[in-house]
Enzyme design. Structure first.
Site, mmCIF file in Angstrom:
data_model
loop_
_atom_site.group_PDB
_atom_site.id
_atom_site.type_symbol
_atom_site.label_atom_id
_atom_site.label_comp_id
_atom_site.label_asym_id
_atom_site.label_seq_id
_atom_site.Cartn_x
_atom_site.Cartn_y
_atom_site.Cartn_z
ATOM 1 N N CYS A 139 61.542 65.408 -4.113
ATOM 2 C CA CYS A 139 62.278 65.683 -2.685
ATOM 3 C C CYS A 139 61.913 63.889 -1.541
ATOM 4 C CB CYS A 139 62.251 66.294 -1.866
ATOM 5 S SG CYS A 139 60.512 66.654 -1.326
ATOM 6 N N CYS A 142 58.361 62.981 -1.630
ATOM 7 C CA CYS A 142 57.317 61.648 -3.075
ATOM 8 C C CYS A 142 58.032 60.581 -3.336
ATOM 9 C CB CYS A 142 58.597 63.102 -4.274
ATOM 10 S SG CYS A 142 57.523 64.410 -4.106
ATOM 11 N N ASP A 656 90.633 34.828 5.272
ATOM 12 C CA ASP A 656 91.487 32.996 4.670
ATOM 13 C C ASP A 656 92.523 33.103 4.351
ATOM 14 O OD1 ASP A 656 90.651 30.633 4.094
ATOM 15 O OD2 ASP A 656 90.583 31.361 2.224
#
Length: 988
Positions: A139, A142, A656
């Site tokens: 989980c 951890c 651009d």
């Protein structure tokens, strides 16, 4: 466990000339019997080398420099020394295991010169990246524990741990620590660590070498390989017979290594590519098999327990047999349930005890702690109840053995389904990796280019400059360019471009793409880790490692989630137990087979096992993994969760002009001569001046000038003397004794060349047509004007219109003149224009828009737009092709299609909608599930959630979140974009 390598850098001669281990290497590997090592000239060096820059004073000539160089090179552990007498500096490449900066300084001073180490320039933070697979994380708690532990290690610059992929990416300083120490740091937190890769920007290969059993064999092979040019580092693992080499692919390659090894021992040594077994897919398959096997074994024991507790009690004959008493009130059924549930609790469920112990040992709590507490409470209360029944003539036992065993079985089923689903989230990377062909056809050519021989080789043995044959239907073996043949190549798997691309001599090809109809001979230019495919894989892997800012919510919740659940569980049990003792509810509420203590215990266990921190931890990373994978399959490379999160908020896009809104391939569309002269002579002079310029407009002029020559293929122009490129203005040169100026109006004004009214009118007309006017002066007289057009990209207007419908404002920022910029903007439907802007001014405009409260995306070609790409909230590099290492961009668009800008924004919005849905489900599940498990509905409707059902619901919540993320794989681009393709607007 961290791999141990036999490194000959660990041994050096002692004072007596014998070999002895270096005493300051505490973690010396244990070698097989008969293996020792040799002198430090014959090392397999483990770890990276260092560079140092020294200031050397007192040198007056090259002889001085030579004496310094010789003295330094005599030191042990020196790889290279270069002395610059003009700048009074020396750069030394060395191995820190044998020599340090201080010793080098002393050596230079012993020769008679002053020396000092230049710390500021050479002590830039060097860094390497290693990727680690971490087994055992369940989980978010951890992954947070591992990440915190890694970040606390001295020398670690950045650590990212991903729960969804069960991998960590660590950037560290190799001068301070090694990857073995990083692996040890992970294992110290209680998880198994496996090295996936280490280092960057260097090619590395692993060979399996049979026959290296003695010290002499290792020394001979080591000497032979180190003699090859380009070999950098080597290490040998004697247990696996695994030889790892880092090398420069420009100078050597794996076929050379195998040839040298096999020829060195007169056939006694055999070498081949080391078989890969530790891939992500193999690891995932192994994990799936483990969970599946554990689940099946748990069923073997759990199903009988369930039947005895829930089914057989209603079958009279069987019920009587199970209730037969053995000792006092102890029955046969209780003994059988105890015996069958014990292996489930302690053998099959051992993984939960190990996980809980590791977490608690480091001061954190995870899902394993909840499972271990919940199942232990049910199991040990049942043991107590059974033992009491065995010692009492009147106590009737009520056990919960079925609760603990069914709980573990359902959780294992949930983990099996979760791992199965998580494996599908990373399918995009596996598909990309599978694109690389396993074999290639290598051609041997004579000096005239004729084919002498064809040989099929392993695809991993391709080296730079190899000539390869690609037959119709085969995959292109590596990046390169065509030297012979014509064909069409399907590049959809790399760029997302659906139509095959024509290829002929000189054209570039990408490894992993498919040749369709003709035979091609290609020359390899990028192999291994340098290839476009390898870079894409690395980019997608890094993207899936990177956490989105929204993930911080789950990380914060995970810190207190498990302790809070444990507190709520005990509070629930205590509240119901106290209420029962004080007659706080009617006795009729208590089921006939229980007492108030047992009812309270069931409520407490249900609360403990229904809470699910995993669903919260998986909500974001699984969606990001699938989203980035889907993007990669469509030619949109998204660099992680942060880029995804920022993109979905974008409300303003800065474009651009050149190469973004326009095709980026300017062409001369009109020529106006202001003086009577031969057009061919005019273009001879203009092309001769422009041929030395790298500017796209200059190239367009030269290409156009070729059309007026008798021999179009000839690239020889009259000699240009005194050539000068004037940035932002044009060029100046002397051709055939005539002064030629080619450039814009400013260039002519600066050189006092008069511009007639006719010329002004032509310029105004040209700019009004969205074209660029280039003026030509010969001998200080204006003689002609070239009109150059960069065609608008097909579909640009429709894309801008679609962005407006998405409530995204568009702006053009370009370095071109105002007339051309306004004409282009008007044509595509953009209202705001900024022209004649330098690169830094583009970045300033982006910052102004951000200051006004906009979330800004910048779309550019990733070259002169880099400052703006960095300044923007999201930088999109468009038309990057195989040049995907555009560091400034957050998103790399592989094609030149403007539609992919919409795809990137739409995909990010869909992904974040999915993340919100995941969080809503994960949080909602816990917010609603915990009160129900605690008995909130029991007083009103007598609804009670047994612990085993609560456990099944917990397992289902994680699976449902992963499956929710997997639905993103069905992502389809907006229908309007499909319409553009049907109409043939897509750029090919």
């Amino acid at each position: 466990m961290a791999a141990k390598f036999l490194s000959l850098a660990c041994i050096r001669p002692n004072d007596s000339g014998n070999l002895s281990p270096r005493p300051h290497y505490p973690s010396m590997p244990k070698y097989p019997k008969g293996v020792s090592v040799s002198s430090d000239e014959e090392k397999f060096v483990q770890g990276s080398e260092s560079k140092a820059l020294f200031s050397v004073t007192g040198m007056t000539c090259s002889a001085c420099a030579g004496s310094v160089e010789k003295a330094v090179k005599r030191l042990p552990g020196i790889k290279e020394a270069v002395v610059d007498v003009l700048n009074n500096r020396a750069q030394v490449t060395f191995y820190p295991a044998f020599v340090n900066e201080e010793t080098i300084c002393e050596t230079i001073e012993d020769v008679g010169f002053g020396a000092s180490f230049i710390e500021e320039e050479m002590n830039e933070k060097s860094s390497e990246i290693c990727r680690i697979r971490i087994k055992g994380m369940t989980c978010t708690s951890c992954s947070t524990t591992v990440e915190s532990s890694l970040q606390a290690v001295p020398g670690v610059q950045r650590a990212q741990v991903a729960l969804a992929t069960e991998e960590a990416e660590v950037r560290y300083d190799p001068k301070i620590l090694t990857y073995n120490q990083i692996l040890q740091a992970v294992e110290d937190t209680g998880f198994e660590a496996i090295l996936i890769s280490t280092g960057e920007d260097r090619s590395k290969i692993h060979l399996q070498v049979d026959g290296l059993h003695r010290e002499s064999s290792i020394r001979i092979v080591g000497n032979s390989l180190r003699a090859l040019p380009g070999v950098q580092d080597m290490s040998f693992d004697p247990e696996l017979n695994k030889l790892s080499l880092s090398y420069q692919p420009d100078l050597t390659g794996p076929r050379n290594f195998i040839e040298v090894i096999e020829s060195t021992g007169s056939g006694r040594y055999k070498a081949k590519i080391f078989p890969e077994g530790g891939s992500r897919g193999a690891h995932r398959e192994e994990e799936i098999k483990q969970y599946y096997k554990s689940f099946l074994w748990s069923l073997v024991f759990t199903v009988p327990v369930f039947l005895m507790s829930m089914v057989f009690m209603y079958i009279p004959g069987i019920k009587h047999g199970l209730e037969t008493k053995i000792v006092n009130m102890l029955t046969i059924g209780e003994i059988m349930r105890w015996i069958l549930s014990t292996p489930v609790q302690f053998i099959i469920g051992r993984r939960f005890y190990i996980g809980a112990y590791k977490a608690l040992r480091h001061g954190s709590a995870n899902m394993d702690v909840l499972i271990a507490l919940g199942t232990n409470a049910a199991y040990f209360y049942s043991v107590y109840s059974v033992l009491r029944a065995a010692t009492s003539p009147s106590f009737e036992s009520t056990d919960f053995f079925e609760t603990s065993s069914m709980l573990i079985s359902f959780i294992l089923l949930g983990k099996y389904l979760e791992v199965l689903a998580k494996g599908k989230t990373s399918e995009a990377i596996e598909k990309l990796m599978d694109l690389a062909p396993e074999t290639a056809t290598l051609l041997s050519l004579d000096s005239n280019g004729n084919v002498l021989n064809e040989e099929e080789i392993d695809g991993r043995l391709i080296q730079k400059n190899d000539i390869l044959k690609i037959v119709p239907g085969a995959k292109v073996a590596c990046d390169g360019f065509v030297i012979w043949g014509q064909s069409h190549v399907n590049e959809s798997m790399i760029t997302g471009e659906s139509r095959p691309v024509a290829k002929r001599q000189g054209d570039m090809v990408i490894g992993g793409t498919v040749n369709t109809n003709g035979v091609l001979h290609i020359k390899a230019t990028k192999v291994g880790s340098e290839s476009a495919l390898a870079q894409i894989v690395r980019l997608v892997e890094s993207a899936q490692m990177a956490k989105a800012p929204v993930q911080k919510l789950a990380d914060r919740i995970s810190k207190f989630f498990v302790p809070l659940v444990i507190f709520l569980s005990f509070s629930t049990w205590f509240a119901w137990f106290l209420a029962g003792k004080l007659n706080g509810y009617p006795k009729s509420w208590i089921p006939s087979s229980m007492d108030s203590f047992q009812l309270a215990l069931q409520f407490g266990i249900s609360v403990m096992v229904i809470a699910c921190p995993c669903a919260l931890g998986l909500a974001t990373p699984t969606a990001v993994m699938v989203g980035t994978g889907v993007g990669a399959s469509q030619g949109v490379l998204i660099k992680g969760g942060h880029a995804l999160e920022s993109t979905h908020k974008v409300n303003c896009i800065v474009f651009d002009k050149t190469g973004t809104l326009t095709v980026g391939k300017p062409v001369v569309v009109n020529t106006r001569l202001l003086k009577n002269m031969v057009l061919m002579e005019f273009f001879e002079l203009v092309a001769a001046a422009e041929v030395n310029s790298e500017h796209p407009l200059a190239k367009a002029i030269v290409e156009h000038a070729k059309k007026f020559r008798h021999d179009e293929e000839s690239s020889v122009w009259p000699e240009a003397l005194n050539f000068e490129s004037i940035t932002g203005h044009g060029v100046k040169a002397v051709v055939r004794n005539k002064e030629v100026l080619v450039g814009n109006k400013s260039l002519m004004v600066d050189h006092n060349i008069s511009i007639s009214l006719d010329a002004e009118d032509v310029l105004a007309e040209t700019e009004g047509l969205a074209q660029t006017g280039i003026l030509v002066s010969i001998d200080r007289e204006l003689v002609g004007i070239l009109a150059i057009s960069d065609p608008l990209k097909p579909g640009a207007r429709e894309v801008i219109s679609f962005l407006k419908s998405m409530r995204v404002n568009s702006i053009v920022v370009t370095g071109d003149n105002w007339g051309t910029a306004n004409a282009i903007a008007k044509e595509v439907g953009i209202d705001t224009v900024i022209a004649e802007a330098k690169p830094e001014q583009k970045a300033e405009k982006v910052k102004e828009l951000q200051a006004a409260g906009n979330i800004v995306a910048m779309v550019g070609d990733g070259i002169n737009d880099s400052p703006a790409l960095v300044a923007a909230d999201v930088g999109l590099a468009i038309g990057a092709g195989t040049d995907i290492a555009v560091e400034a961009a957050d998103i790399v668009l592989m094609k030149s299609n403007l539609e992919d800008v919409i795809t990137a924004i739409d995909l990010s919005r869909k992904t974040f909608s999915r993340i919100r849905l995941n969080y809503l489900w994960a949080l909602g599940y816990n917010i609603l599930g915990i009160p129900v498990a605690a008995g909130a509905l029991f007083p009103s409707i007598r609804f009670r959630l047994p612990p085993w059902i609560a456990g099944a619901a917990m397992a289902a919540s994680s699976v449902s979140v992963v499956c929710s993320s997997l639905l993103l794989k069905n992502y389809k681009r907006p229908k309007q974009l499909e319409t553009l393709e049907i109409r043939g607007i897509t750029v090919v």
